[in-house]
Design an enzyme around this catalytic site. Sequence first.
Site, PDB file in Angstrom:
ATOM      1  CG  ASP A 149      -2.200   0.755   1.022  1.00 15.45           C
ATOM      2  OD1 ASP A 149      -2.327   1.441  -0.015  1.00 15.45           O
ATOM      3  OD2 ASP A 149      -3.080   0.671   1.890  1.00 15.45           O
TER       4      ASP A 149
ATOM      5  CD  GLU B  95      -0.095   6.080  -3.378  1.00 11.90           C
ATOM      6  OE1 GLU B  95      -0.603   5.021  -3.764  1.00 11.90           O
ATOM      7  OE2 GLU B  95      -0.087   6.445  -2.171  1.00 11.90           O
TER       8      GLU B  95
ATOM      9  CG  ASP C 292      -8.393   4.451  -0.691  1.00 13.41           C
ATOM     10  OD1 ASP C 292      -8.154   3.239  -0.798  1.00 13.41           O
ATOM     11  OD2 ASP C 292      -7.815   5.190   0.118  1.00 13.41           O
TER      12      ASP C 292
END
Length: 740
Positions: free
Chosen positions: A435, A438, A501
């Site tokens: 995960d 970024e 998401d």
Amino acid sequence: MKFTDGFWQLRPGVTALYAQEAYDIDRQDAALVVTAPTKVIASRGDVLNRPTLTVTLSSPLEGIVRVRIAHHTGGAWHGGFDLPGAVDGGVGSASVTEDGGVLQTGRLTARIAPGAPWDLSFEIDGQRVTGSGGRSQGYISLDAGAQVDRGIVGNARAGAAAPVERVFVHEQLDLGVGELIYGLGERFGPLVKNGQTVEVWNADGGTSSEQAYKNVPFHLSSRGYGVLVNDPGHVSYEIGSEAVERVQFSVPGEVLEYFVIAGPTPKDVLERYTALTGRPPIVPAWSYGLWLSTSFTTDYDEATVTSFVDEMARRELPVSVFHFDCFWMREFNWCDFEWDPRVFPDPDGMLARLHEKDLRVCVWINPYIAQRSPLFAEAAASGYLVKRPDGSVWQWDLWQAGMGLVDFTNPDATAWYQGKLRALIDQGVDCFKTDFGERIPLEVDYFDGSDPSRMHNLYTQLYNKAVHDVLVDAKGEGEAVLFARSATAGGQSMPVHWGGDSTSTFASMAETLRGGLSLALSGFAYWSHDIGGFEGTPDADVFKRWTAFGLLGSHSRFHGSGSYRVPWAFDEEAVEVTRVFTHLKMQLMPYLYAASLEAASLGTPLLRPMALEFPDDPAVGYLDRQYMLGADILVAPVFSASGDVDFYLPDGTWTHLLTGEQVEGGRWRRERHDFLSLPLYVRPGAVIPWGARTDRPDYDYLEGLRLRVFAGGAGTAEVVVTAPDGRAETFRVNRSEVTG
């Protein structure tokens, strides 16, 4: 980024120097070097005080031309992407005549006209597909008060917005009448990028925003070519949005390098692009099964997990992977790679018990180390965390209190991080959800001296590679699989990626598909998404429609934020929908696995936009609510509560996979479907290898195999079916013997 004020003028505070002519063209081995003054040279006096652009043409791989534009050739350039397919010395044939310079490589020709005006053209099989003309190649300077449309690029509040720069190099390539532009990573807006401003800068912005987790500075044209800007930093695109007849891309600094990649078909472009930047590997057959998650902030322990797994089995809902999200570790400790002893007191035993249920196990990780974790002090003392320019450890409180960032440019830090993962693999963990990656800051120093602007997008590559390499080393080629959120060019070589998401609505379901289609046209073969959406809890209708959609892709995962995503939590019909479509996917495994082998050899994605599979049909160019799964199965997910869906069938006789109904294509259709169905049509004349099992994805596809022959074909088809263990058989099938 927009620099001009209409067709004739520049915006206030902007100075532009454009290549005006090819003053001279030199052949240097297999390259052409062009001196391009920023004024037409009419007399000797014109050469004084006159900036030039140096344009170098070469070929790193057959069918690909590299163009390098430099204002000051001694200026710092932070380097491009890792290009595993590039050939040293070039593969093009360069020549210079009175008619100009020509670089020939495979089917692609770059032709530079001598003198003025500036004219660089690109031809495929002798036909011009695009080019760089007047005011295309430019060196741009901004003064302190320059009025350019920059906005905020990236996560401003997260301290990961793109820096404000003062000098740029840009290129503009011609955009033909009716030409459509695709790609640029996983973007959730319209599939066709014409008219858009796109900033290539990784950000954690969700699927409902202009930001993207997976930014790829590669675009693919409907005219049969692609363009990769070889810069991992901030690349700004204006796609028929500033100069409406052109695609503009600009980068800060003194150097811009890009590649023009020949087709002539979109599949040909992707084949060459992935040959250059990295092919997607084969992923294990078990990974195609359903992944069931704890979800994010829900309460769970081993009893909860076991109850989910056992109930799925009781209801004949096959699960291949169980995923533990963040709270398998103790709060405030992410990531310390230690099971929270309060809820998982016997992790070794639990993992063994899950394996006894024939499950693989995935655990969530990220590249951040919270300061409460014992690993923080260990990493900081060893110099394994990214530092500030003053030598202190970079930290912030977003996501995890006082977290630091592992410096993967340090080989020792990478080996240290990988050691923690190896311990988990030894314990029984089979794969990792990588995960984040970024929100990468800029006011930092890296161990190897990398430019922070370059590392912002590239960081995810080093992070995912560190994890992927561990899995390859521990489990072997063909058994390694990630579940990764962030990426950039070349990330397709470390699958699988998921869409990030989303919200739990039909609108978000549709934008999720747009992101997957855009990513597919950016070279990524495998892709997934959170079935039902991540944020919020879907109503039963959304969950059931998303379940059908999610199971008709390469990889499928039930996951959410604050609620469990087991189907009986919605209604009993959701259980039946899950059963029907998981069983269908298991029977499609011989077909899907064959598509994965094609991806590994040619770079063709499993989820295919209609424009990729039917490039000669002008009706499909804008279609972003349907797709081809492999070459032969058309899927049109239902994005409405009513069950109504509009979709387009290309020419020929198409057969509904579930009902056997035959309909003629070359037209739009409107259908209404219940929750156990959707438009799922098989291409005319297709032969679909049909598996014998519905309980798992990793079985012997040759045992009990059926070959389903569909109407609309003629002659003999050759079908190769390969089992996960590598055994293969070739079948010759008479298409006239329709079985459906």
